[in-house]
Design an enzyme around this catalytic site. Structure first.
Site, mmCIF file in Angstrom:
data_model
loop_
_atom_site.group_PDB
_atom_site.id
_atom_site.type_symbol
_atom_site.label_atom_id
_atom_site.label_comp_id
_atom_site.label_asym_id
_atom_site.label_seq_id
_atom_site.Cartn_x
_atom_site.Cartn_y
_atom_site.Cartn_z
ATOM 1 N N ASN A 162 59.667 15.003 -19.996
ATOM 2 C CA ASN A 162 60.382 16.243 -20.272
ATOM 3 C C ASN A 162 60.298 17.126 -19.038
ATOM 4 O O ASN A 162 59.331 17.873 -18.845
ATOM 5 C CB ASN A 162 59.781 16.943 -21.493
ATOM 6 N N GLU A 163 61.299 17.020 -18.202
ATOM 7 C CA GLU A 163 61.319 17.708 -16.916
ATOM 8 C C GLU A 163 61.689 19.186 -17.102
ATOM 9 O O GLU A 163 62.094 19.611 -18.186
ATOM 10 C CB GLU A 163 62.329 17.034 -15.985
ATOM 11 N N PRO A 164 61.522 19.992 -16.037
ATOM 12 C CA PRO A 164 61.953 21.392 -16.111
ATOM 13 C C PRO A 164 63.375 21.517 -16.662
ATOM 14 O O PRO A 164 64.268 20.766 -16.272
ATOM 15 C CB PRO A 164 61.869 21.850 -14.657
ATOM 16 N N THR A 181 59.142 14.005 -9.323
ATOM 17 C CA THR A 181 58.614 12.939 -10.188
ATOM 18 C C THR A 181 58.901 11.567 -9.586
ATOM 19 O O THR A 181 58.034 10.689 -9.548
ATOM 20 C CB THR A 181 59.232 13.038 -11.588
#
Length: 640
Positions: A162-164, A181
Site C-alpha cells: 500500500n504505497e503513498p 520500493t
C-alpha cells in the site's frame, strides 16, 4: 531481554511501541506471541488465521517458528495463512516470488497443510485480478477475519504494498509500486529494470480488520520512516500512519529502528536525563546549536531553558562552562595525525603518540571501501611513515557489469595474439561467456569463469588504488573470505574459515591500529558481516596474544551516511589537494565509475558521495564554531 515502553517517555508517540535491544530479541518475542496464539486456538479446537509478511524483516521470526516446531513440537496443523502481497506478474517458482520466499523460510519446514496457505497469484491475467482479489477478501471474511497480522514497513511508509496515496479503506487490489520500493528491491532482481512495476496487495482496510496487528522494523535505515509513522500526522503520504487509528496495533522495534523517536533522539524533550552521561550531554548541546544555527560558544541560558534543556543548565551550569567543555571535547577530536603525533602530548588527542611508527591494517569489505570511505586518512598514514597494510575482505565479484567481462576478455585475446601465443582456448571461453550472458536471467549465478574475471577486474583496480595511496605490493592483501563467494547477492553465513583467515593476517602484522567499516545501517549487508568477523578474530586473539591489548579498533563509515557529529572521536581534516588525491584513488576503480551495479538509492557516483559527505562533516564542525576545513573524514573507536 530488554523492553522499553515507558508511558512518560512516549507522549509524542501516537500508538503503542515496544523497543528491544536488538532484532533477534524482538523476533523471538514476536514468534513467541504467534506460538501462544496458535496454542490457545488449538486448546479451544479452533483455527488460527494469520496474516503473514515477506522481506528481510520477518526472516528471524519464521526461523524461530521453525525451531519451535522442530525442537518443541509446535504444530501448525490448525493454522491458516494469508500473505499480504505478491509481485505482479510473477511465477510462483521464481527466485523472487513470495511463494518461494515463504516456502524456503517457513512452509517447507513445518506441518502446515498447504491447502491452508494463501498467497496472491502473480500469474493471473489482468482480467482475472479483480475477481481474485474479491475472492481473497471473502475467504478471510468467511473465516471470521485475521487473528493476527504481522507487518514490515517500507521506506515510503508502505505496509504490504500500500504505497503513498492508498486509501485507509482500501481492499485487496492490483497496485503500482513506488520508485523507491522498486529501487530497494533491485538487488534481489539483478537490477531495478527487472523489478515488476506492479503487485497484488491486501488493502489497508483489510489489514485493519485483523484482531491484532504487529508492525516490526529493524535497523537504522527504517528509523526516519518509523518516526513519521509513530509521531507524524495521519497522511496518505505515509500509509503506515493510518495504523494510529487502530486500537489493536503495536510497533515492535529494535533500538536502531527506534533511534529517531523523540524519547531516544532527543530524550530531554520528554523526561529528565542523567547528564552524567557525557555522550548524551554532547549530543544535546550540539543539537541545540544546530537547531538555533548558533556556534556552541554563543548558546545562552535562555536557549537552554526554551528548548527542554533547563535541567542540564541547572544541574551542570552555568551554561557557558557547559559550552566550553563541549567545544573543547569536539576540538580535541580534530587531528592531522591519524596515527598519532610523534613526541607530542597526546592527552588531548584521539590517537596515541607512541609508538611513533605504527603498524596499521585497513580492512575494506569491498575492494573500494578503503579509498571511498577513508582514502584521505589512508594516504595521510602512508605519508606520515606508518607501516600500513590494506586487506580486501571480499572479491566484490557480483558488482561488475557483464559488458566489462567481455571487454577484458577481448583485451586478453588480442594481447595473446600480439605476442604470438595461442588464443584458441581463450576464444572458446569468450564465446561461451557471450552465449551465457545473452541468455542470462535476472540474478542468475554467473559461471565460475565469469566470476573469476569479475574478481580479477576488482582486484587489479584495488591494487592500483592502494599503490596510488603509496603501498608496496606486499602490503596489499586479498582475503576472498569464503562467506561471500556464493556468486549470488545472498551470501552464506560466516564460517570458521572466515575468522581463521582474519586471525592469520592479524597475527602476521600485529597492528597497533585496525580500521574497519562500521556501517551498520543494513544488518544483512556485507559491511556488518565483515566487521563482526574482524571483531571475532580480535577477541579470540586477545585471549592469547599480548599485542592485541594495544591494538585500537577504529570504525569508518561507508559511502552512504556519516557518523553523527556527537559520535565522532577522530576527525581528520583534508586539504583541497588531499581531496583531489582521494578522488584520484577512487577513480582507479573504473568498474564502479559512472554507474555502479548496486548503487543503492543514491544516484551520485561514489566519489561525489564521498566528497559531499566529507565536506558536510567539515561544515558541521564549522557551524559549531570550530576551524573551517575543506573536508573531514570521521572515525569512532570501538572498544572490544
Amino acid at each position: 531481554m530488554a523492553r522499553l515502553n515507558l508511558l512518560e517517555e512516549t507522549r509524542y508517540e501516537k500508538l503503542p511501541v515496544t523497543v528491544y535491544d536488538n532484532q533477534q530479541e524482538a523476533s523471538l518475542a514476536v514468534a513467541g506471541r504467534i506460538a501462544e496464539l496458535i496454542l490457545s486456538k488449538q486448546n479451544a479446537g479452533k483455527k488460527a488465521v494469520l496474516g503473514l509478511a515477506t522481506g528481510v524483516t520477518p526472516v528471524s521470526v519464521y526461523a524461530e517458528l521453525v525451531r519451535l516446531h522442530k525442537q518443541e513440537g509446535l504444530s501448525f496443523s490448525n493454522v491458516i495463512t494469508f500473505n499480504l502481497d505478491e509481485y505482479y506478474p510473477m511465477k510462483p517458482n521464481a527466485a523472487q516470488s513470495y511463494v518461494t520466499f515463504m516456502n524456503e523460510n517457513l512452509f517447507n519446514h513445518i506441518d502446515i497443510d498447504k491447502k491452508n496457505v494463501h498467497i496472491p497469484d502473480g500469474t493471473l491475467s489482468k482480467e482475472d485480478v479483480v475477481s481474485f482479489c474479491l475472492e481473497y477478501e471473502k475467504k478471510i471474511s468467511d473465516l471470521g477475519g485475521l487473528d493476527l497480522q504481522i507487518l514490515g514497513i517500507g521506506r515510503t511508509g508502505h505496509i504490504g504494498f500500500n504505497e503513498p496515496g492508498s486509501a485507509p479503506n482500501s481492499g485487496t487490489r492490483l497496485v503500482t509500486l513506488d520508485d523507491l520500493t522498486r529501487n530497494d528491491a533491485s538487488r534481489d532482481f539483478g537490477g531495478k529494470q527487472n523489478v515488476p512495476t506492479k503487485a497484488i496487495t491486501m488493502g489497508i482496510g483489510t489489514i485493519f480488520k485483523a484482531r491484532e496487528i504487529i508492525l516490526m522494523a529493524w535497523s537504522g535505515k527504517k528509523a526516519p520512516i518509523i518516526k513519521k509513522a509513530v509521531e507524524g500526522e495521519i497522511s496518505g503520504d505515509v500509509p503506515a500512519t493510518y495504523l494510529q487509528l487502530s486500537d489493536h496495533v503495536e510497533f515492535i522495534l529494535d533500538e536502531d529502528a527506534a533511534s529517531e523517536l523523540t524519547r531516544f533522539g532527543t530524550p530531554w524533550l520528554v523526561k529528565d536525563c542523567d547528564w552524567h552521561d557525557n555522550l548524551l550531554k554532547k549530543k544535546a548541546v550540539i543539537w541545540l546549536a544546530e537547531v538555533l544555527n548558533k556556534p556552541i560558544l554563543k548558546l545562552t541560558e535562555e536557549d537552554y531553558n526554551n528548548h527542554g534543556m533547563a535541567q542540564l543548565a541547572v544541574e551542570q551550569g552555568p551554561v557557558y562552562d557547559i559550552n566550553i567543555d563541549i567545544f573543547n571535547q569536539i576540538q580535541h577530536t580534530i587531528t592531522g595525525w591519524p596515527g598519532g603525533k610523534p613526541d607530542a602530548d597526546d592527552s588531548q588527542r584521539p590517537e596515541r603518540a607512541q609508538p611513533a611508527r605504527k603498524r596499521s591494517i585497513i580492512f575494506s569489505p569491498h575492494p573500494d571501501d578503503d579509498v571511498i570511505s577513508m582514502g584521505g586518512t589512508f594516504i595521510r598514514l602512508v605519508d606520515q611513515g606508518h607501516d600500513v597494510h590494506v586487506a580486501y575482505q571480499t572479491s566484490g565479484n557480483t558488482a561488475v557489469w557483464d559488458d566489462d567481462v567481455l571487454r577484458y576478455m577481448e583485451f586478453a585475446i588480442d594481447f595473446n595474439h600480439s605476442i604470438g601465443d595461442s588464443d584458441g582456448h581463450l576464444k572458446k571461453l569468450y564465446e561461451d561467456m557471450r552465449t551465457f550472458i545473452a541468455q542470462k536471467q535476472p540474478n542468475q549465478i554467473d559461471t565460475l569463469e565469469i566470476r573469476d574475471v569479475k574478481g580479477f577486474i576488482r582486484k587489479t583496480e584495488a591494487i592500483s588504488g592502494a599503490r596510488y595511496a603509496g603501498l608496496d605490493d606486499d602490503h596489499i592483501h586479498f582475503q576472498a573470505l569464503p562467506f561471500y563467494e556464493t556468486g549470488k547477492t545472498k551470501k552464506n553465513s560466516v564460517g570458521e574459515e572466515d575468522i581463521r583467515l582474519t586471525m592469520e593476517l592479524l597475527q602476521k602484522v600485529k597492528p597497533q591500529q585496525v580500521f574497519a567499516a562500521g556501517d551498520f545501517a543494513d544488518p544483512h549487508g556485507t559491511h556488518i558481516v565483515c566487521f563482526n568477523i574482524i571483531l571475532a578474530a580480535l577477541r579470540r586473539l586477545r585471549e592469547t596474544e599480548a599485542w592485541v591489548k594495544d591494538c585500537w579498533l577504529w570504525m569508518y563509515r561507508g559511502a552512504w551516511k556519516e557518523f553523527e557529529t556527537y559520535e565522532i572521536e577522530m576527525a581528520v581534516p583534508l586539504s583541497p589537494q588531499e581531496v583531489l588525491r582521494k578522488r584520484n584513488a577512487i577513480f582507479k576503480h573504473q568498474s564502479q565509475k559512472d554507474r555502479a551495479v548496486f548503487p543503492g538509492d543514491d544516484a551520485r557516483e561514489f566519489w561525489v558521495r564521498a566528497e559531499d559527505r566529507n565536506r558536510e562533516t567539515a561544515q558541521a564542525y564549522d557551524r559549531l564554531g570550530l576551524a573551517e576545513y575543506q573536508a573531514m573524514e570521521a572515525f569512532v573507536r570501538y572498544h572490544y
